[in-house]
Scaffold this motif. Structure first.
Motif, short mmCIF file in Angstrom:
data_model
loop_
_atom_site.label_atom_id
_atom_site.label_comp_id
_atom_site.label_asym_id
_atom_site.label_seq_id
_atom_site.Cartn_x
_atom_site.Cartn_y
_atom_site.Cartn_z
N THR A 44 -7.08 17.22 11.88
CA THR A 44 -5.70 17.54 12.26
C THR A 44 -4.89 17.77 10.99
O THR A 44 -5.27 17.32 9.91
CB THR A 44 -5.06 16.38 13.05
OG1 THR A 44 -5.08 15.21 12.23
CG2 THR A 44 -5.79 16.12 14.35
N GLU A 45 -3.77 18.46 11.12
CA GLU A 45 -2.90 18.67 9.97
C GLU A 45 -2.28 17.33 9.57
O GLU A 45 -1.88 16.55 10.41
CB GLU A 45 -1.82 19.69 10.31
CG GLU A 45 -2.36 21.08 10.50
CD GLU A 45 -1.27 22.10 10.78
OE1 GLU A 45 -0.14 21.94 10.26
OE2 GLU A 45 -1.55 23.06 11.50
N ALA A 46 -2.22 17.09 8.28
CA ALA A 46 -1.65 15.84 7.77
C ALA A 46 -1.17 16.05 6.35
O ALA A 46 -1.67 16.92 5.64
CB ALA A 46 -2.70 14.73 7.80
N LYS A 47 -0.21 15.23 5.94
CA LYS A 47 0.24 15.26 4.55
C LYS A 47 -0.82 14.54 3.72
O LYS A 47 -1.24 13.43 4.05
CB LYS A 47 1.59 14.55 4.44
CG LYS A 47 2.17 14.63 3.06
CD LYS A 47 3.55 14.02 3.02
CE LYS A 47 4.06 14.11 1.59
NZ LYS A 47 5.40 13.57 1.45
N ASN A 70 -3.38 25.04 4.06
CA ASN A 70 -3.44 26.14 5.01
C ASN A 70 -3.95 25.55 6.32
O ASN A 70 -5.15 25.54 6.58
CB ASN A 70 -4.36 27.24 4.48
CG ASN A 70 -4.40 28.44 5.41
OD1 ASN A 70 -3.71 28.48 6.43
ND2 ASN A 70 -5.22 29.42 5.06
N GLY A 71 -3.02 25.01 7.13
CA GLY A 71 -3.42 24.36 8.38
C GLY A 71 -4.18 23.09 8.09
O GLY A 71 -3.70 22.19 7.42
N LYS A 72 -5.44 23.03 8.55
CA LYS A 72 -6.27 21.84 8.38
C LYS A 72 -7.11 21.93 7.10
O LYS A 72 -7.83 21.00 6.77
CB LYS A 72 -7.20 21.67 9.58
CG LYS A 72 -6.45 21.47 10.89
CD LYS A 72 -7.41 21.43 12.03
CE LYS A 72 -6.69 21.56 13.36
NZ LYS A 72 -7.61 21.69 14.47
N LYS A 73 -7.06 23.06 6.38
CA LYS A 73 -7.84 23.24 5.16
C LYS A 73 -6.91 23.14 3.95
O LYS A 73 -5.84 23.72 3.93
CB LYS A 73 -8.54 24.59 5.16
CG LYS A 73 -9.51 24.75 4.03
CD LYS A 73 -10.39 25.96 4.23
CE LYS A 73 -11.44 25.99 3.14
NZ LYS A 73 -12.43 27.02 3.37
N ILE A 74 -7.35 22.36 2.97
CA ILE A 74 -6.56 22.12 1.77
C ILE A 74 -7.45 22.40 0.57
O ILE A 74 -8.59 21.93 0.50
CB ILE A 74 -6.07 20.65 1.74
CG1 ILE A 74 -5.22 20.39 2.98
CG2 ILE A 74 -5.32 20.35 0.47
CD1 ILE A 74 -5.05 18.94 3.31
N ILE A 75 -6.94 23.19 -0.38
CA ILE A 75 -7.72 23.50 -1.57
C ILE A 75 -6.88 23.25 -2.82
O ILE A 75 -5.64 23.26 -2.76
CB ILE A 75 -8.25 24.95 -1.57
CG1 ILE A 75 -7.10 25.96 -1.48
CG2 ILE A 75 -9.26 25.16 -0.47
CD1 ILE A 75 -7.52 27.39 -1.70
#
Length: 106
Positions: A44-47, A70-75
């Protein structure tokens, strides 16, 4: 004792999914010369916050501001200045969860 066991079982079953939430974290290249990429995928999206620590637990760099969500993906592309060779740890925190991944700097 039997009644207590019956009461505890449903509580444990409810708690399990939160503990087993799947999070995918990839660090590469690993071993690294101090420049590496982080890829995080959450259910899920989260900080999210991300910090690099050395073996003694000393904060080397807070890379939270480098995270691109980017939504549920973080880079993130991380570049450590004058990294000390050895084992380091990337600590990722989101909501009330945390995850630690090992990265080797050469």
């Amino acid at each position: 004792g039997f009644i207590l066991g019956v009461l505890l079982l449903p509580l444990q079953l409810e708690a399990q999914p939160a503990l087993q939430e799947s999070v995918s974290v990839h660090l590469f290249p690993n071993p690294s010369d101090g420049d590496f990429k982080i890829e995080i995928e959450l259910e899920t999206e989260a900080k999210v916050s991300a910090k690099v620590f050395d073996m003694t637990g000393k904060l080397v760099k807070d890379v939270t501001d480098k995270l691109s969500v980017n939504g549920k993906k973080i880079i993130a592309d991380v570049s450590l200045k004058d990294p000390k060779p050895g084992i380091h740890f990337l600590r990722i925190e989101y909501e009330d969860h945390s995850l630690t991944k090992k990265i080797i700097l050469r």
